[in-house]
Design an enzyme around this catalytic site. Structure first.
Site, PDB file in Angstrom:
ATOM      1  N   PHE A   1      -7.466  19.398 -24.165  1.00 18.89           N
ATOM      2  CA  PHE A   1      -8.177  18.153 -24.468  1.00 18.89           C
ATOM      3  C   PHE A   1      -9.519  18.187 -23.725  1.00 18.89           C
ATOM      4  CE2 PHE A   1      -9.229  13.679 -23.593  1.00 18.89           C
ATOM      5  CZ  PHE A   1      -9.476  13.306 -24.901  1.00 18.89           C
ATOM      6  N   ASP A   2     -10.498  17.390 -24.150  1.00 23.23           N
ATOM      7  CA  ASP A   2     -11.860  17.553 -23.589  1.00 23.23           C
ATOM      8  C   ASP A   2     -11.945  17.311 -22.083  1.00 23.23           C
ATOM      9  OD1 ASP A   2     -11.508  14.860 -24.103  1.00 23.23           O
ATOM     10  OD2 ASP A   2     -13.492  14.510 -24.926  1.00 23.23           O
TER      11      ASP A   2
ATOM     12  N   ALA B   1       0.775  13.508 -22.660  1.00 22.74           N
ATOM     13  CA  ALA B   1       0.259  12.175 -22.995  1.00 22.74           C
ATOM     14  C   ALA B   1       1.047  11.551 -24.156  1.00 22.74           C
ATOM     15  CB  ALA B   1      -1.223  12.259 -23.345  1.00 22.74           C
TER      16      ALA B   1
ATOM     17  N   TYR C   1       0.845  -1.203   0.000  1.00 21.52           N
ATOM     18  CA  TYR C   1       0.000   0.000   0.000  1.00 21.52           C
ATOM     19  C   TYR C   1       0.879   1.251   0.000  1.00 21.52           C
ATOM     20  CZ  TYR C   1      -3.985   2.947   1.402  1.00 21.52           C
ATOM     21  OH  TYR C   1      -4.971   3.890   1.444  1.00 21.52           O
TER      22      TYR C   1
ATOM     23  N   HIS D   1     -20.573  13.645 -25.475  1.00 20.97           N
ATOM     24  CA  HIS D   1     -20.326  12.713 -26.580  1.00 20.97           C
ATOM     25  C   HIS D   1     -20.233  11.262 -26.120  1.00 20.97           C
ATOM     26  CE1 HIS D   1     -16.598  14.183 -24.918  1.00 20.97           C
ATOM     27  NE2 HIS D   1     -15.953  13.129 -25.388  1.00 20.97           N
TER      28      HIS D   1
END
Ligand code: F0G
Length: 461
Positions: free
Chosen positions: A126-127, A219, A73, A452
């Site tokens: 970006f969306d 990204a 953890y 969308h």
């Protein structure tokens, strides 16, 4: 002998059968999905070009690395291996893993929104980035270069920030009202278009002049570096690793959906150059949202696969093949007269549906019409990037008109062969030859955020 498009730099060691359906079946399947390709089962899709996000194939080294994943953890060995990889590649001091890119956005972006009425400025948000800017109570402004909208003409770096527009916007809104500057590399919504090193450097200079932070949405950082090496003077002899390192040196923070150039199916990164206070704030928020700061929603084995994937993405031969596949599909479409964003970007071919179906107005979503038609034709799933995705104005609730109506044919990494891309090209070309028969869509149900994904439609007769 130099090949025009290089062959796969790998052998295929494991195969996944894909199902084919008939055209009659697809007509019915699409209707049942509310004419929204997001609602199709992947099993009903022959070639899935919806996204390059988390859909790629991992290497044998990544699978092997998963076996040593440490599921502690707190403070797992996997975390430290990933942290070391991030430090080596980006050169930043602080790192927090998150479950994917939007996890990074959710934790990081609100930290710089210190009062109402603030703005983030990006080369294009970006969306999900836009959604998190708005959820944080700020507004998103895009300042991409006008070249981006010159769809059929070649420009080296259509993803660049428009520097004059950026400066004017900062002055107009007041520097105290700017939360930060976001550089999306490559610029996904512009068509996966690259951003030049010179542009990133200039944005850094402007940020310094106004005392602002630069956030790299990385990204597709490796694909961007490949284009810099190929197209920007002075970088031909530099390695991808050196180019990435320099790109990162101009940022204050690096947010990443690792599902793209991290070459993994799940994962994300928040890296912060040296702002300890900002890091501490993010670390506090990551706990309730994503998990303890040494796992952030990931398994140890996910972190190990990512540590390897980040390095593999810097391999030039891999990148060359990756970009060649996109070029191959783009060239086939262009040769047949299909209008596309030219040159193609790093992860997808973006078909210009405004030119493809000019008889369909923006509020009837021409790119959705083309996307649905190629699914029916060949079982190929693409995605609309246009007025449907752009959504409504958060203040007036009016449908916004996107400057571009694009259908994105997104190529997953190391997954499909050139033969699959031929099937895709043939389908798009067939639909293009029958484009006058295409019809627009209207909402049957419209969802209120990121509409969308979950809205349903009916065709307009
Ligand atoms: N930033 C960029 C530039 C992206 O392309 C994406 C995701 C994100 C952030 C969010 O990351 O999905 O891991 O939460 N793009 C995917 C796509 C979904 O299909 O282009 P995420």
């Amino acid at each position: 002998m130099k090949q025009k498009y290089i062959a796969e730099p790998y052998r295929i060691k494991m195969v996944e059968p894909i199902r084919e359906t008939t055209k009659e079946e697809r007509i019915e399947l699409l209707k049942n999905a509310g004419y929204n390709p997001f609602s199709l089962k992947s099993d009903d899709v022959y070639i899935d070009l919806l996204t390059d996000s988390g859909t790629g194939a991992m290497s044998q080294e990544q699978w092997a690395a998963m076996m040593i994943g440490d599921e502690a953890y707190a403070g797992s060995r996997s975390f430290y291996r990933l942290e070391a990889a991030v430090r080596t590649i980006m050169g930043y001091e602080y790192f927090i893993p998150v479950h994917q890119g939007r996890g990074a956005e959710k934790v990081f972006l609100p930290q710089l929104v210190t009062k109402p009425g603030m703005f983030y400025i990006a080369n294009i948000h970006f969306d999900t980035t836009r959604a998190h800017v708005e959820l944080a109570g700020a507004r998103a402004i895009d300042c991409v270069v006008p070249d981006c909208y010159d769809i059929e003409h070649y420009h080296d770096f259509k993803g660049n920030m428009c520097l004059s527009c950026l400066e004017e916007t900062i002055i107009e809104k007041g520097k105290e009202n700017i939360a930060g500057l976001i550089m999306t590399v490559t610029n996904n919504s512009a068509g996966g278009q690259p951003v030049s090193m010179a542009n990133i450097k200039e944005v850094r200079k402007i940020a310094d002049r106004f005392g602002l932070k630069v956030i790299i949405d990385g990204a597709r950082y490796a694909e961007n570096a490949f284009f810099i090496k190929e197209r920007e003077l002075g970088y031909q002899d530099k390695s991808i690793k050196e180019i990435v390192f320099e790109m990162c040196s101009y940022g204050d923070a690096f947010l990443m959906s690792a599902k793209k150039d991290g070459l993994v199916n799940m994962g994300g990164i928040i890296a912060i150059k040296n702002d300890k206070e900002l890091f501490d704030k993010c670390r506090t928020y990551v706990v309730p949202y994503e998990g303890f700061p040494t796992y952030g929603g990931l398994n140890g084995r996910d972190m190990d696969a990512l540590a390897v994937g980040l390095m593999e993405a810097l391999d030039e031969r891999y990148l060359r093949h990756r970009i060649d596949q996109v070029r191959y599909l783009g060239d086939r479409l262009r040769d047949a007269g299909v209008p596309i964003q030219f040159p193609v970007g790093g992860h997808a071919v973006f078909v210009d549906c405004k030119a493809f179906a000019p008889h369909i107005p923006f509020y009837e979503f021409p790119a959705l019409a083309v996307t649905n038609a190629i699914y029916i034709e060949a079982g190929v799933r693409a995605v609309e990037i246009g007025s449907l995705l752009l959504g409504r104005d958060p203040d007036t609730h009016k449908n916004k008109e996107s400057k571009m109506e694009l259908m994105r044919l997104t190529i997953p990494r190391r997954l499909y062969t050139y033969n699959h891309l031929d099937v895709v090209a043939d389908a798009v070309i067939h639909v293009y030859e029958h484009r006058h028969e295409l019809k627009g869509y209207t909402f049957e149900y419209e969802s209120s955020i990121l509409r969308h994904f979950t809205s349903t439609f009916k065709p307009i007769d």
